[in-house]
Design a protein around this motif. Structure first.
Motif, PDB file in Angstrom:
ATOM      1  N   LEU A  29       0.751  -1.178   0.249  1.00 62.83           N
ATOM      2  CA  LEU A  29      -0.324  -0.043   0.218  1.00 62.83           C
ATOM      3  C   LEU A  29       1.150   1.144   0.313  1.00 62.83           C
ATOM      4  O   LEU A  29       0.023   2.140  -0.877  1.00 62.83           O
ATOM      5  CB  LEU A  29      -0.774   0.130   1.353  1.00 62.83           C
ATOM      6  CG  LEU A  29      -1.691  -0.560   1.199  1.00 62.83           C
ATOM      7  CD1 LEU A  29      -2.931  -0.925   2.426  1.00 62.83           C
ATOM      8  CD2 LEU A  29      -3.119  -0.672  -0.086  1.00 62.83           C
ATOM      9  N   SER A  30       1.724   1.141   0.520  1.00 63.41           N
ATOM     10  CA  SER A  30       2.916   2.414   0.357  1.00 63.41           C
ATOM     11  C   SER A  30       3.780   2.806  -0.313  1.00 63.41           C
ATOM     12  O   SER A  30       3.701   4.401  -1.632  1.00 63.41           O
ATOM     13  CB  SER A  30       3.659   2.183   1.656  1.00 63.41           C
ATOM     14  OG  SER A  30       3.974   1.929   2.990  1.00 63.41           O
ATOM     15  N   SER A  39       2.082   2.038  -3.235  1.00 62.33           N
ATOM     16  CA  SER A  39       0.591   2.782  -3.924  1.00 62.33           C
ATOM     17  C   SER A  39       0.857   3.887  -3.695  1.00 62.33           C
ATOM     18  O   SER A  39      -0.410   4.053  -4.154  1.00 62.33           O
ATOM     19  CB  SER A  39      -0.677   1.732  -3.935  1.00 62.33           C
ATOM     20  OG  SER A  39      -0.033   0.114  -4.405  1.00 62.33           O
ATOM     21  N   GLU A  40       1.157   4.765  -3.303  1.00 65.83           N
ATOM     22  CA  GLU A  40       0.629   5.461  -2.403  1.00 65.83           C
ATOM     23  C   GLU A  40      -0.115   6.371  -1.687  1.00 65.83           C
ATOM     24  O   GLU A  40      -0.853   7.162  -1.639  1.00 65.83           O
ATOM     25  CB  GLU A  40       0.690   6.500  -3.781  1.00 65.83           C
ATOM     26  CG  GLU A  40       1.939   6.609  -5.034  1.00 65.83           C
ATOM     27  CD  GLU A  40       2.185   7.725  -5.806  1.00 65.83           C
ATOM     28  OE1 GLU A  40       0.503   8.687  -6.436  1.00 65.83           O
ATOM     29  OE2 GLU A  40       2.306   7.719  -7.606  1.00 65.83           O
ATOM     30  N   SER A  41      -0.018   5.656  -0.745  1.00 66.77           N
ATOM     31  CA  SER A  41      -0.817   5.403   0.052  1.00 66.77           C
ATOM     32  C   SER A  41      -0.079   5.155   1.312  1.00 66.77           C
ATOM     33  O   SER A  41       0.026   3.625   2.211  1.00 66.77           O
ATOM     34  CB  SER A  41      -2.146   3.990   0.361  1.00 66.77           C
ATOM     35  OG  SER A  41      -2.647   4.512   1.289  1.00 66.77           O
ATOM     36  N   ASN A  42       0.559   5.555   2.076  1.00 65.27           N
ATOM     37  CA  ASN A  42       1.633   5.578   3.048  1.00 65.27           C
ATOM     38  C   ASN A  42       0.916   5.298   4.502  1.00 65.27           C
ATOM     39  O   ASN A  42       0.305   5.487   4.865  1.00 65.27           O
ATOM     40  CB  ASN A  42       2.222   6.883   3.546  1.00 65.27           C
ATOM     41  CG  ASN A  42       3.407   6.816   4.292  1.00 65.27           C
ATOM     42  OD1 ASN A  42       3.682   5.310   4.887  1.00 65.27           O
ATOM     43  ND2 ASN A  42       3.936   7.702   5.023  1.00 65.27           N
ATOM     44  N   GLN A  43       1.393   3.659   5.367  1.00 64.86           N
ATOM     45  CA  GLN A  43       1.316   2.926   6.099  1.00 64.86           C
ATOM     46  C   GLN A  43       2.098   3.483   6.711  1.00 64.86           C
ATOM     47  O   GLN A  43       1.695   3.079   8.045  1.00 64.86           O
ATOM     48  CB  GLN A  43       1.154   1.539   5.623  1.00 64.86           C
ATOM     49  CG  GLN A  43      -0.219   1.200   3.961  1.00 64.86           C
ATOM     50  CD  GLN A  43      -0.821   1.650   4.922  1.00 64.86           C
ATOM     51  OE1 GLN A  43      -2.078   1.401   6.069  1.00 64.86           O
ATOM     52  NE2 GLN A  43      -2.285   2.332   4.113  1.00 64.86           N
ATOM     53  N   TYR A  88       0.939   5.047  11.146  1.00 69.91           N
ATOM     54  CA  TYR A  88      -0.074   4.599  11.296  1.00 69.91           C
ATOM     55  C   TYR A  88       0.825   4.127  12.477  1.00 69.91           C
ATOM     56  O   TYR A  88       2.073   2.945  12.397  1.00 69.91           O
ATOM     57  CB  TYR A  88      -0.350   3.677  10.417  1.00 69.91           C
ATOM     58  CG  TYR A  88      -1.571   4.554   9.766  1.00 69.91           C
ATOM     59  CD1 TYR A  88      -2.304   5.259  10.101  1.00 69.91           C
ATOM     60  CD2 TYR A  88      -1.781   4.517   8.007  1.00 69.91           C
ATOM     61  CE1 TYR A  88      -3.216   5.412   9.448  1.00 69.91           C
ATOM     62  CE2 TYR A  88      -2.603   4.880   7.430  1.00 69.91           C
ATOM     63  CZ  TYR A  88      -3.066   5.265   8.096  1.00 69.91           C
ATOM     64  OH  TYR A  88      -4.010   5.867   7.228  1.00 69.91           O
TER      65      TYR A  88
END
Length: 137
Positions: free
Chosen positions: A14-15, A17-21, A24
């Motif tokens: 996900l990171s 894919s430009e959705s920094n995880q 969290y």
């Protein structure tokens, strides 16, 4: 450990894919769990290898790892909810085959080394003492 590794892999995917995880806390928790589990696992695996034969430790480790991974996936991801009875039975048969094969490999390996020790040739008799050697002359 496997579930934590799977969670970290999903976070990485996900990171990328430009959705920094990594913002969290859960992601860092799973990374921490993976590191701790690896250290504990290596420690106890080394202790087991110091105490027991590799032919015993490896099959037990492999079977326990497989059992716990399957159980963890069943609980955490509900893998078998969407599967038919045939698919579940096929997976169980595959698992039983792996466990039985591991057991048989260990059993035949142990028994073949025992047979080899029993069929070893007898050593030659020791040479006679020096005072019994005849010298031609």
């Amino acid at each position: 450990q496997v579930i934590s590794v799977k969670a970290v892999a999903i976070a990485l995917k996900l990171s990328f894919s430009e959705s920094n995880q990594f913002i969290y806390v859960q992601t860092w928790f799973f990374i921490f769990v993976v590191i701790i589990c690896c250290l504990v696992q290596l420690n106890y695996l080394n202790k087991a290898l110091d105490s027991f034969n590799t032919a015993v430790v490896s099959p037990v480790y492999y079977v326990m790892f497989t059992i716990l991974t399957i159980l963890a996936n069943m609980i955490m991801y509900k893998d078998w909810v969407s599967q038919s009875a045939t698919q579940i039975a096929t997976q169980l048969c595959g698992f039983v085959t792996i466990v039985a094969g591991t057991f048989l490999l260990h059993k035949t390996n142990t028994s073949s080394t025992d047979r080899h020790a029993e069929s070893a040739p007898t050593p030659p008799p020791p040479p006679p003492p020096p005072d019994q050697i005849c010298v031609q002359g």
